[in-house]
Design a protein around this motif. Structure first.
Motif, PDB file in Angstrom:
ATOM      1  N   ALA A  75       0.828  -1.212   0.000  1.00 52.16           N
ATOM      2  CA  ALA A  75       0.000   0.000   0.000  1.00 52.16           C
ATOM      3  C   ALA A  75       0.859   1.257   0.000  1.00 52.16           C
ATOM      4  CB  ALA A  75      -0.934   0.000   1.204  1.00 52.16           C
ATOM      5  N   ASP A  76       2.018   1.185   0.615  1.00 52.97           N
ATOM      6  CA  ASP A  76       2.923   2.342   0.644  1.00 52.97           C
ATOM      7  C   ASP A  76       4.350   1.830   0.856  1.00 52.97           C
ATOM      8  OD1 ASP A  76       4.368   4.695   1.078  1.00 52.97           O
ATOM      9  OD2 ASP A  76       2.687   5.673   2.075  1.00 52.97           O
ATOM     10  N   PRO A  77       5.171   1.804  -0.205  1.00 50.50           N
ATOM     11  CA  PRO A  77       6.545   1.306  -0.086  1.00 50.50           C
ATOM     12  C   PRO A  77       7.376   2.051   0.966  1.00 50.50           C
ATOM     13  CG  PRO A  77       5.923   1.496  -2.397  1.00 50.50           C
ATOM     14  CD  PRO A  77       4.834   2.159  -1.592  1.00 50.50           C
ATOM     15  N   ARG A  78       6.960   3.265   1.332  1.00 49.16           N
ATOM     16  CA  ARG A  78       7.705   4.041   2.324  1.00 49.16           C
ATOM     17  C   ARG A  78       7.664   3.382   3.707  1.00 49.16           C
ATOM     18  NH1 ARG A  78       4.968   9.838   1.801  1.00 49.16           N
ATOM     19  NH2 ARG A  78       3.158   8.436   2.023  1.00 49.16           N
ATOM     20  N   LEU A  79       6.733   2.478   3.919  1.00 51.64           N
ATOM     21  CA  LEU A  79       6.664   1.777   5.196  1.00 51.64           C
ATOM     22  C   LEU A  79       7.957   1.008   5.469  1.00 51.64           C
ATOM     23  CD1 LEU A  79       4.933   0.970   7.673  1.00 51.64           C
ATOM     24  CD2 LEU A  79       4.046  -0.940   6.314  1.00 51.64           C
ATOM     25  N   ALA A  80       8.643   0.617   4.402  1.00 48.91           N
ATOM     26  CA  ALA A  80       9.906  -0.106   4.555  1.00 48.91           C
ATOM     27  C   ALA A  80      10.991   0.761   5.190  1.00 48.91           C
ATOM     28  CB  ALA A  80      10.384  -0.626   3.199  1.00 48.91           C
ATOM     29  N   ASN A  81      10.775   2.073   5.238  1.00 48.57           N
ATOM     30  CA  ASN A  81      11.763   2.989   5.807  1.00 48.57           C
ATOM     31  C   ASN A  81      11.501   3.320   7.279  1.00 48.57           C
ATOM     32  OD1 ASN A  81      13.096   3.222   3.310  1.00 48.57           O
ATOM     33  ND2 ASN A  81      11.622   4.784   2.626  1.00 48.57           N
ATOM     34  N   THR A  93      12.055   2.600  10.826  1.00 46.23           N
ATOM     35  CA  THR A  93      12.924   1.856  11.733  1.00 46.23           C
ATOM     36  C   THR A  93      12.388   1.926  13.161  1.00 46.23           C
ATOM     37  OG1 THR A  93      14.259   3.809  12.202  1.00 46.23           O
ATOM     38  CG2 THR A  93      14.928   2.433  10.312  1.00 46.23           C
ATOM     39  N   LEU A  94      13.001   1.160  14.048  1.00 46.54           N
ATOM     40  CA  LEU A  94      12.615   1.256  15.453  1.00 46.54           C
ATOM     41  C   LEU A  94      12.898   2.642  16.011  1.00 46.54           C
ATOM     42  CD1 LEU A  94      13.762  -2.227  16.826  1.00 46.54           C
ATOM     43  CD2 LEU A  94      11.441  -1.478  16.268  1.00 46.54           C
ATOM     44  N   TRP A  95      14.008   3.264  15.618  1.00 46.54           N
ATOM     45  CA  TRP A  95      14.275   4.638  16.032  1.00 46.54           C
ATOM     46  C   TRP A  95      13.085   5.533  15.689  1.00 46.54           C
ATOM     47  CZ3 TRP A  95      17.780   6.325  19.269  1.00 46.54           C
ATOM     48  CH2 TRP A  95      19.040   5.755  19.358  1.00 46.54           C
ATOM     49  N   ARG A  96      12.645   5.458  14.433  1.00 46.87           N
ATOM     50  CA  ARG A  96      11.563   6.329  13.964  1.00 46.87           C
ATOM     51  C   ARG A  96      10.245   6.002  14.654  1.00 46.87           C
ATOM     52  NH1 ARG A  96      13.487   6.485   7.553  1.00 46.87           N
ATOM     53  NH2 ARG A  96      14.938   8.244   7.859  1.00 46.87           N
ATOM     54  N   LEU A  97      10.021   4.728  14.921  1.00 44.12           N
ATOM     55  CA  LEU A  97       8.808   4.338  15.631  1.00 44.12           C
ATOM     56  C   LEU A  97       8.760   5.011  16.999  1.00 44.12           C
ATOM     57  CD1 LEU A  97       6.761   2.221  14.525  1.00 44.12           C
ATOM     58  CD2 LEU A  97       7.757   0.597  16.134  1.00 44.12           C
ATOM     59  N   LEU A  98       9.862   4.930  17.728  1.00 44.66           N
ATOM     60  CA  LEU A  98       9.902   5.410  19.111  1.00 44.66           C
ATOM     61  C   LEU A  98      10.045   6.915  19.218  1.00 44.66           C
ATOM     62  CD1 LEU A  98      12.177   2.628  20.653  1.00 44.66           C
ATOM     63  CD2 LEU A  98       9.678   2.758  20.669  1.00 44.66           C
ATOM     64  N   GLN A  99      10.569   7.565  18.178  1.00 41.40           N
ATOM     65  CA  GLN A  99      10.718   9.021  18.191  1.00 41.40           C
ATOM     66  C   GLN A  99       9.575   9.725  17.467  1.00 41.40           C
ATOM     67  OE1 GLN A  99      14.692   9.220  16.514  1.00 41.40           O
ATOM     68  NE2 GLN A  99      15.635   9.315  18.546  1.00 41.40           N
ATOM     69  N   THR A 110       8.457   9.578  14.354  1.00 41.50           N
ATOM     70  CA  THR A 110       8.727  10.085  13.007  1.00 41.50           C
ATOM     71  C   THR A 110       8.415   9.018  11.957  1.00 41.50           C
ATOM     72  OG1 THR A 110      11.083   9.428  13.087  1.00 41.50           O
ATOM     73  CG2 THR A 110      10.532  11.640  13.869  1.00 41.50           C
ATOM     74  N   GLY A 111       7.509   8.097  12.288  1.00 40.61           N
ATOM     75  CA  GLY A 111       7.250   6.949  11.431  1.00 40.61           C
ATOM     76  C   GLY A 111       6.388   7.194  10.218  1.00 40.61           C
ATOM     77  N   GLY A 112       5.631   8.309  10.199  1.00 39.27           N
ATOM     78  CA  GLY A 112       4.819   8.593   9.014  1.00 39.27           C
ATOM     79  C   GLY A 112       3.325   8.601   9.246  1.00 39.27           C
ATOM     80  N   TRP A 113       2.898   8.383  10.488  1.00 44.42           N
ATOM     81  CA  TRP A 113       1.462   8.402  10.798  1.00 44.42           C
ATOM     82  C   TRP A 113       1.099   9.725  11.467  1.00 44.42           C
ATOM     83  CZ3 TRP A 113       4.539   4.124  12.226  1.00 44.42           C
ATOM     84  CH2 TRP A 113       4.379   3.002  11.410  1.00 44.42           C
ATOM     85  N   THR A 118      -2.063  -0.943   7.787  1.00 44.79           N
ATOM     86  CA  THR A 118      -1.053  -1.316   6.797  1.00 44.79           C
ATOM     87  C   THR A 118      -1.611  -1.269   5.378  1.00 44.79           C
ATOM     88  OG1 THR A 118       0.010  -2.740   8.442  1.00 44.79           O
ATOM     89  CG2 THR A 118       0.607  -3.115   6.155  1.00 44.79           C
ATOM     90  N   ALA A 119      -2.903  -1.386   5.233  1.00 44.56           N
ATOM     91  CA  ALA A 119      -3.527  -1.333   3.910  1.00 44.56           C
ATOM     92  C   ALA A 119      -3.703   0.093   3.406  1.00 44.56           C
ATOM     93  CB  ALA A 119      -4.883  -2.033   3.950  1.00 44.56           C
ATOM     94  N   ARG A 120      -3.260   1.082   4.179  1.00 45.26           N
ATOM     95  CA  ARG A 120      -3.420   2.485   3.809  1.00 45.26           C
ATOM     96  C   ARG A 120      -2.065   3.188   3.718  1.00 45.26           C
ATOM     97  NH1 ARG A 120      -7.721   0.349   5.306  1.00 45.26           N
ATOM     98  NH2 ARG A 120      -9.771   1.216   4.824  1.00 45.26           N
ATOM     99  N   LYS A 121      -2.041   4.271   2.983  1.00 42.58           N
ATOM    100  CA  LYS A 121      -0.804   5.021   2.813  1.00 42.58           C
ATOM    101  C   LYS A 121      -0.409   5.745   4.094  1.00 42.58           C
ATOM    102  CE  LYS A 121      -0.822   5.899  -2.180  1.00 42.58           C
ATOM    103  NZ  LYS A 121       0.468   5.178  -2.348  1.00 42.58           N
ATOM    104  N   LEU A 122       0.881   5.948   4.268  1.00 40.61           N
ATOM    105  CA  LEU A 122       1.373   6.794   5.336  1.00 40.61           C
ATOM    106  C   LEU A 122       0.977   8.237   5.084  1.00 40.61           C
ATOM    107  CD1 LEU A 122       4.991   5.339   5.679  1.00 40.61           C
ATOM    108  CD2 LEU A 122       3.077   4.966   7.244  1.00 40.61           C
ATOM    109  N   ASP A 123       1.018   9.051   6.121  1.00 38.44           N
ATOM    110  CA  ASP A 123       0.641  10.456   5.995  1.00 38.44           C
ATOM    111  C   ASP A 123       1.821  11.354   5.636  1.00 38.44           C
ATOM    112  OD1 ASP A 123      -2.168  10.117   6.810  1.00 38.44           O
ATOM    113  OD2 ASP A 123      -1.284   9.514   8.717  1.00 38.44           O
ATOM    114  N   PHE A 124       3.039  10.866   5.855  1.00 36.57           N
ATOM    115  CA  PHE A 124       4.231  11.620   5.447  1.00 36.57           C
ATOM    116  C   PHE A 124       5.407  10.656   5.364  1.00 36.57           C
ATOM    117  CE2 PHE A 124       3.981  11.950  10.088  1.00 36.57           C
ATOM    118  CZ  PHE A 124       5.274  11.662  10.507  1.00 36.57           C
ATOM    119  N   ALA A 125       6.479  11.088   4.741  1.00 35.58           N
ATOM    120  CA  ALA A 125       7.651  10.239   4.577  1.00 35.58           C
ATOM    121  C   ALA A 125       8.311   9.981   5.931  1.00 35.58           C
ATOM    122  CB  ALA A 125       8.643  10.900   3.630  1.00 35.58           C
ATOM    123  N   PRO A 126       8.594   8.724   6.256  1.00 33.99           N
ATOM    124  CA  PRO A 126       9.249   8.422   7.538  1.00 33.99           C
ATOM    125  C   PRO A 126      10.545   9.214   7.715  1.00 33.99           C
ATOM    126  CG  PRO A 126       8.463   6.413   6.515  1.00 33.99           C
ATOM    127  CD  PRO A 126       8.273   7.500   5.503  1.00 33.99           C
TER     128      PRO A 126
END
Length: 402
Positions: free
Chosen positions: A121-127, A129-135, A137-140, A175-183
């Motif tokens: 749904a959004d290849p940017r999800l591959a970017n 990381t755990l850092w971005r999740l916890l800080q 900055t993941g894109g949601w 996961t079936a939807r696009k992120l809101d911004f680039a991670p």
């Protein structure tokens, strides 16, 4: 504490003086107690806690108010349990820091690979990381779209599954939807990101999220009370205070369509686990804060440094940044101030570690709603109370509450 009817309150000082209390307040810290009582009276709060510490010693531990348990009036104790909402994030982030410390994972690892999330749904999800999740900055972006942790009916209908939904349902929907911004592009607070972090902890540890936190983070420092909360009042723990809100919602814990008090079935506590699902006491949380004061049984110096590291987005316009589960700012004595609040229907909490080794935590059984004063005011109020202390006491209350 009996409810004080809006529009018919006694003088605020009288209302504050009438609040029943438990615990210990040294005379030197009376300014904290006075500030809390005034805050509680102004907001008609029935149950609250405060703990204050300095240099690893708990100096003040207080319970405020009372509640009915059956037909018995019960005083709030310094050790009573209350939902802490997003203060839970410091536990989740520390758990991943500990897993990295133990060589189980790198914080640069991609979340999609760890959890097997499709990037179709959004290849940017591959970017992400755990850092971005916890800080965060993941894109949601919950303001641009929605917060899926509070979207139960929509997810249930969309997936064609009954209530209550679970973590797997939420992940499938998002996961079936696009992120809101680039991670990595910007900071946007995300409960969903921390929910995913909880699933990573389970995958890497082979334990439930709750068991890992309790066994690997809390037990080594003698903290035993915190645990994951439950949705319904009938499921509350024996020493857990009740929660209050003026709002009702349709239940998300079943498909009956029943209208329930917002804190009791208007949202699903088990789904909130890693982002906001813990119950604890204020004394538990100030003791938890001691873990970050020096390397020890839970985190080494590298891990502590990672927790407070600046993200790739840098410092915000206010001079602070979001680390791993903490807001962080340089202070005027060359160290770091770190803090976090928590808010959900029926709960508001605040924990801070500030200069000169001082820390404090306050928890309340309601949050700001229509007609109530700002609850975030607790931060400057307790900060100002530090200035009322002429000489800090030396008696350590820790053994009394642990």
């Amino acid at each position: 504490m009996p409810a004080i009817a809006l529009g018919a309150r006694p003088a605020m000082a009288e209302a504050a003086a009438a609040i029943p209390t438990t615990g210990v307040v040294p005379a030197a810290l009376a300014g904290f107690d006075t500030a809390m009582k005034t805050y509680i009276a102004e907001r008609d709060i029935s149950c609250a806690q405060l703990a204050v510490a300095k240099n690893g010693k708990i100096l003040l531990a207080r319970g405020y108010g009372s509640y009915l348990k059956g037909s018995t009036s019960t005083l709030v104790q310094p050790t009573s349990l209350l939902r802490i909402a997003s203060l839970s994030k410091s536990l989740t982030a520390a758990a991943l820091a500990r897993l990295a410390q133990d060589g189980k994972v790198s914080l640069g690892t991609k979340v999609s690979s760890l959890l097997g999330l499709s990037t179709t749904a959004d290849p940017r999800l591959a970017n992400v990381t755990l850092w971005r999740l916890l800080q965060h900055t993941g894109g949601w972006d919950r303001d641009a779209a929605y917060d899926p942790l509070w979207y139960d009916q929509t997810i249930s209908t969309s997936l064609g599954v009954p209530l209550p939904i679970d973590h797997a349902d939420i992940m499938k929907y998002v996961t079936a939807r696009k992120l809101d911004f680039a991670p990595g592009a910007k900071y946007v607070y995300s409960n969903y990101g921390y929910m995913l972090a909880g699933r990573v902890i389970e995958k890497l540890s082979g334990m439930s999220y709750e068991s890992y936190v309790r066994q690997k983070l809390l037990a080594p420092v003698g903290i035993t009370r915190p645990r994951l909360g439950r949705s319904l009042r009938a499921q509350a723990f024996a020493t857990e205070a009740p929660y209050e809100s003026q709002y009702t919602r349709k239940s998300v814990v079943d498909d009956t369509g029943a209208v329930v008090p917002y804190p009791y079935g208007g949202f699903n506590m088990p789904n909130q686990d890693a982002n906001g699902g813990w119950v604890a006491s204020a004394v538990d949380l100030v003791k938890w804060g001691f873990v970050f004061d020096a390397p020890g049984a839970v985190l080494n110096q590298t891990s502590i440094s990672r927790v407070f590291a600046k993200p790739e987005t840098g410092v915000n316009s206010g001079g602070s940044w979001y680390g791993l589960g903490w807001h962080v700012r340089n202070n005027n004595v060359g160290t770091l101030n770190t803090w976090h609040n928590g808010s959900m229907p029926g709960t508001f909490s605040f924990l801070a570690r500030v200069q000169n080794g001082v820390s404090y935590c306050a928890i309340f059984n309601r949050r700001e709603e229509a007609g109530t004063p700002d609850f975030d005011a607790i931060d400057p109020i307790l900060g100002k109370a530090i200035g009322t202390v002429k000489t800090w006491p030396t008696t350590d209350l820790t053994s009394r509450y642990f």
